[in-house]
Design a protein around this motif. Structure first.
Motif, PDB file in Angstrom:
ATOM      1  N   GLU A  96     102.737  34.015 -20.132  1.00  0.00           N
ATOM      2  CA  GLU A  96     102.883  33.816 -21.423  1.00  0.00           C
ATOM      3  C   GLU A  96     102.004  33.188 -22.096  1.00  0.00           C
ATOM      4  O   GLU A  96     101.140  32.439 -21.630  1.00  0.00           O
ATOM      5  CB  GLU A  96     104.251  32.830 -21.515  1.00  0.00           C
ATOM      6  CG  GLU A  96     105.795  33.898 -21.127  1.00  0.00           C
ATOM      7  CD  GLU A  96     106.043  34.924 -22.029  1.00  0.00           C
ATOM      8  OE1 GLU A  96     105.633  34.924 -23.229  1.00  0.00           O
ATOM      9  OE2 GLU A  96     106.203  36.075 -21.200  1.00  0.00           O
ATOM     10  N   ARG A  97     101.827  33.256 -23.563  1.00  0.00           N
ATOM     11  CA  ARG A  97     100.776  32.546 -24.410  1.00  0.00           C
ATOM     12  C   ARG A  97     100.784  31.027 -23.971  1.00  0.00           C
ATOM     13  O   ARG A  97      99.694  30.152 -24.098  1.00  0.00           O
ATOM     14  CB  ARG A  97     100.929  32.706 -25.693  1.00  0.00           C
ATOM     15  CG  ARG A  97     100.243  32.009 -26.779  1.00  0.00           C
ATOM     16  CD  ARG A  97      98.513  32.129 -26.546  1.00  0.00           C
ATOM     17  NE  ARG A  97      97.774  30.942 -27.408  1.00  0.00           N
ATOM     18  CZ  ARG A  97      97.389  29.851 -26.982  1.00  0.00           C
ATOM     19  NH1 ARG A  97      97.653  29.548 -25.776  1.00  0.00           N
ATOM     20  NH2 ARG A  97      96.751  29.266 -27.669  1.00  0.00           N
ATOM     21  N   GLU A 145      88.413  30.073 -38.170  1.00  0.00           N
ATOM     22  CA  GLU A 145      89.453  30.086 -36.759  1.00  0.00           C
ATOM     23  C   GLU A 145      89.271  28.860 -35.943  1.00  0.00           C
ATOM     24  O   GLU A 145      88.050  28.536 -35.610  1.00  0.00           O
ATOM     25  CB  GLU A 145      88.966  31.568 -35.961  1.00  0.00           C
ATOM     26  CG  GLU A 145      90.053  31.782 -35.030  1.00  0.00           C
ATOM     27  CD  GLU A 145      89.909  33.210 -34.321  1.00  0.00           C
ATOM     28  OE1 GLU A 145      90.828  33.980 -34.114  1.00  0.00           O
ATOM     29  OE2 GLU A 145      88.792  33.491 -34.236  1.00  0.00           O
ATOM     30  N   GLU A 190      92.653  27.230 -30.730  1.00  0.00           N
ATOM     31  CA  GLU A 190      94.079  27.846 -30.461  1.00  0.00           C
ATOM     32  C   GLU A 190      94.420  29.309 -30.985  1.00  0.00           C
ATOM     33  O   GLU A 190      94.745  30.192 -30.387  1.00  0.00           O
ATOM     34  CB  GLU A 190      95.093  26.973 -31.098  1.00  0.00           C
ATOM     35  CG  GLU A 190      95.212  25.463 -30.384  1.00  0.00           C
ATOM     36  CD  GLU A 190      95.561  25.737 -28.968  1.00  0.00           C
ATOM     37  OE1 GLU A 190      96.187  26.647 -28.675  1.00  0.00           O
ATOM     38  OE2 GLU A 190      94.962  24.821 -27.964  1.00  0.00           O
ATOM     39  N   GLU A 191      93.674  29.375 -32.191  1.00  0.00           N
ATOM     40  CA  GLU A 191      93.941  31.007 -32.815  1.00  0.00           C
ATOM     41  C   GLU A 191      92.932  31.875 -32.158  1.00  0.00           C
ATOM     42  O   GLU A 191      93.220  32.982 -31.802  1.00  0.00           O
ATOM     43  CB  GLU A 191      93.462  30.868 -34.278  1.00  0.00           C
ATOM     44  CG  GLU A 191      94.519  30.150 -35.306  1.00  0.00           C
ATOM     45  CD  GLU A 191      94.086  28.750 -35.180  1.00  0.00           C
ATOM     46  OE1 GLU A 191      95.052  27.972 -35.504  1.00  0.00           O
ATOM     47  OE2 GLU A 191      93.076  28.141 -34.486  1.00  0.00           O
ATOM     48  N   THR A 214      92.242  31.549 -28.941  1.00  0.00           N
ATOM     49  CA  THR A 214      93.091  31.528 -27.633  1.00  0.00           C
ATOM     50  C   THR A 214      94.626  32.671 -28.025  1.00  0.00           C
ATOM     51  O   THR A 214      94.579  33.304 -26.864  1.00  0.00           O
ATOM     52  CB  THR A 214      93.463  30.314 -26.980  1.00  0.00           C
ATOM     53  OG1 THR A 214      92.442  29.391 -26.809  1.00  0.00           O
ATOM     54  CG2 THR A 214      94.316  30.597 -25.837  1.00  0.00           C
ATOM     55  N   ASP A 215      94.889  32.717 -28.927  1.00  0.00           N
ATOM     56  CA  ASP A 215      96.071  33.613 -29.122  1.00  0.00           C
ATOM     57  C   ASP A 215      95.406  35.053 -29.077  1.00  0.00           C
ATOM     58  O   ASP A 215      96.166  35.926 -28.453  1.00  0.00           O
ATOM     59  CB  ASP A 215      96.353  33.345 -30.699  1.00  0.00           C
ATOM     60  CG  ASP A 215      97.066  32.099 -30.864  1.00  0.00           C
ATOM     61  OD1 ASP A 215      97.728  31.484 -30.085  1.00  0.00           O
ATOM     62  OD2 ASP A 215      97.583  31.767 -31.921  1.00  0.00           O
ATOM     63  N   ARG A 216      94.239  35.269 -29.565  1.00  0.00           N
ATOM     64  CA  ARG A 216      93.521  36.736 -29.724  1.00  0.00           C
ATOM     65  C   ARG A 216      93.176  37.033 -28.409  1.00  0.00           C
ATOM     66  O   ARG A 216      93.429  38.044 -28.038  1.00  0.00           O
ATOM     67  CB  ARG A 216      92.535  36.775 -30.869  1.00  0.00           C
ATOM     68  CG  ARG A 216      92.914  36.751 -32.197  1.00  0.00           C
ATOM     69  CD  ARG A 216      91.835  37.347 -33.070  1.00  0.00           C
ATOM     70  NE  ARG A 216      90.496  36.359 -32.924  1.00  0.00           N
ATOM     71  CZ  ARG A 216      89.533  37.007 -32.983  1.00  0.00           C
ATOM     72  NH1 ARG A 216      89.136  38.196 -32.671  1.00  0.00           N
ATOM     73  NH2 ARG A 216      88.263  36.070 -33.074  1.00  0.00           N
ATOM     74  N   HIS A 234      94.610  35.868 -25.559  1.00  0.00           N
ATOM     75  CA  HIS A 234      96.018  36.197 -24.929  1.00  0.00           C
ATOM     76  C   HIS A 234      96.393  37.798 -25.136  1.00  0.00           C
ATOM     77  O   HIS A 234      96.783  38.357 -24.462  1.00  0.00           O
ATOM     78  CB  HIS A 234      97.000  35.399 -25.182  1.00  0.00           C
ATOM     79  CG  HIS A 234      98.384  35.640 -24.605  1.00  0.00           C
ATOM     80  ND1 HIS A 234      99.279  36.514 -25.047  1.00  0.00           N
ATOM     81  CD2 HIS A 234      98.850  35.111 -23.218  1.00  0.00           C
ATOM     82  CE1 HIS A 234     100.149  36.503 -24.353  1.00  0.00           C
ATOM     83  NE2 HIS A 234      99.975  35.773 -23.158  1.00  0.00           N
ATOM     84  N   ALA A 235      96.348  38.019 -26.648  1.00  0.00           N
ATOM     85  CA  ALA A 235      96.830  39.329 -26.837  1.00  0.00           C
ATOM     86  C   ALA A 235      96.098  40.556 -26.346  1.00  0.00           C
ATOM     87  O   ALA A 235      96.370  41.609 -25.920  1.00  0.00           O
ATOM     88  CB  ALA A 235      96.827  39.547 -28.521  1.00  0.00           C
TER      89      ALA A 235
END
Length: 264
Positions: free
Chosen positions: A131-132, A190, A193-194, A196-198, A200-201
Motif C-alpha cells: 500500500e502507498r 511537486e 510525497e507527491e 512518491t504517490d506517482r 507508487h501508482a
C-alpha cells in the motif's frame, strides 16, 4: 568510466547469468530503453525475492551500466556476501540510522552513478506492491535532491524461486518478467510525497500488468502460495500480508538492536 569495483560486479553479473541458465529461468526484460545510458539515475523497484537485485539490475546492464543498491546492513556482515557487496560498491542501510546511507547515495548520484532503492523496505508477503502508506519516500527524495530521473522497475515471478518463509525452488523453467517504466521527473511545485504517490501508482500498474501476462498461471489458484490473494490465490491477503511484513521488519530491527547492544 569503469572503476575497480566494476570488475567484481561484472563477475557477479556473469555468475548470475550462468545460474539463470542452469535454472532455465525465462527472464524477459522490457523497456530497458527508458533507463538513461548516462548520468545519475535513481532506480526504484518492488521487493519480492532475496535475489531481486539480480533481475532489477538487468536493464541497466543492457544499457552498459551497473546499479549500486541500497541494501540492509545485515547483508554486509555475512562473510562472503558482505565482501562482495562492498566490492561492488553497494550501500549498507541501517533502517534506524539511515542518514549515512543517504549521504553515500547522494555522493554516488552526484558522481553520475545509478542508485537502486527498494521503497517497500522489505519483501512483501502479498506478492503485489504494498500500500502507498508503506512506501518509503527515500527514492523520491534522492531524485529531487540531485535532479536524477526516478525510474520505476517492476518484476514478478522470481519469488517462485527464492523468497520469505524459507521458500526455495530449483525447478527449471520459471518465467520472470522485468519491465522498466518511463522516468518520473518532478513537476513544478511537486514535493517528495507527491512524487512518491506517482511512483507508487506507476509501480503498482507495472506489477499488475506483469501478473496479467504471466504465462503460467496456476490451475488451482487457491492452493498456489505464490499467486496473489487478490486474484484468488493462496498468498496472504492484504491484511495478513501487512501483519507479516511488520513482524519481519520488527524482527530485523530487534536483531540489529541486540547486535548494537553487544558491541557497546
Amino acid at each position: 568510466m569503469p572503476t575497480r569495483r566494476d570488475r567484481p560486479y561484472r563477475a557477479v553479473v556473469a555468475a548470475a547469468r550462468f545460474l539463470f541458465r542452469v535454472l532455465g529461468l525465462r527472464v524477459e526484460v522490457r523497456g530497458a530503453e527508458h533507463l538513461p545510458a548516462t548520468g545519475p539515475v535513481v532506480v526504484a523497484a518492488n521487493h519480492q525475492s532475496f535475489a531481486d537485485f539480480a533481475v532489477v539490475g538487468l536493464p541497466a546492464v543492457q544499457r552498459g551500466r551497473l546499479v549500486r543498491f541500497l541494501a540492509k546492513e545485515a547483508v554486509f556482515r555475512a562473510p562472503v556476501a558482505g565482501w562482495l557487496m562492498r566490492a561492488m560498491g553497494h550501500v549498507p542501510v541501517d533502517r534506524r540510522a539511515g542518514a549515512a546511507a543517504a549521504v553515500r547515495a547522494l555522493r554516488l548520484l552526484r558522481a553520475g552513478e545509478v542508485v537502486g532503492v527498494y521503497p517497500e523496505a522489505t519483501i512483501g508477503h502479498a506478492f503485489l506492491l504494498k500500500e502507498r502508506a508503506d512506501l518509503r519516500p527515500g527514492a523520491a527524495r534522492l531524485a529531487m535532491e540531485t535532479g536524477a530521473p526516478l525510474v520505476p522497475v517492476a518484476h514478478w515471478g522470481l519469488h517462485r524461486v527464492l523468497t520469505v518463509g524459507g521458500r526455495l525452488s530449483v525447478r527449471r523453467g520459471r518465467w520472470v518478467g522485468v519491465v522498466v517504466g518511463e522516468p518520473l521527473v518532478p513537476r513544478p511545485g511537486e514535493g517528495v510525497e507527491e512524487l512518491t504517490d506517482r511512483l507508487h501508482a506507476r509501480l503498482e500498474t507495472l506489477v499488475e500488468c506483469l501478473v496479467d501476462r504471466y504465462p503460467d498461471p496456476p490451475r488451482a489458484p487457491v492452493s498456489a502460495w505464490w499467486w496473489p490473494a487478490a486474484r484468488g490465490g493462496g498468498a496472504p491477503n492484504a491484511a495478513d500480508a501487512a501483519r507479516l511484513d511488520r513482524a519481519a521488519m520488527d524482527e530485523a530491527d530487534d536483531h540489529a538492536a541486540r547486535r548494537r547492544a553487544r558491541q557497546r
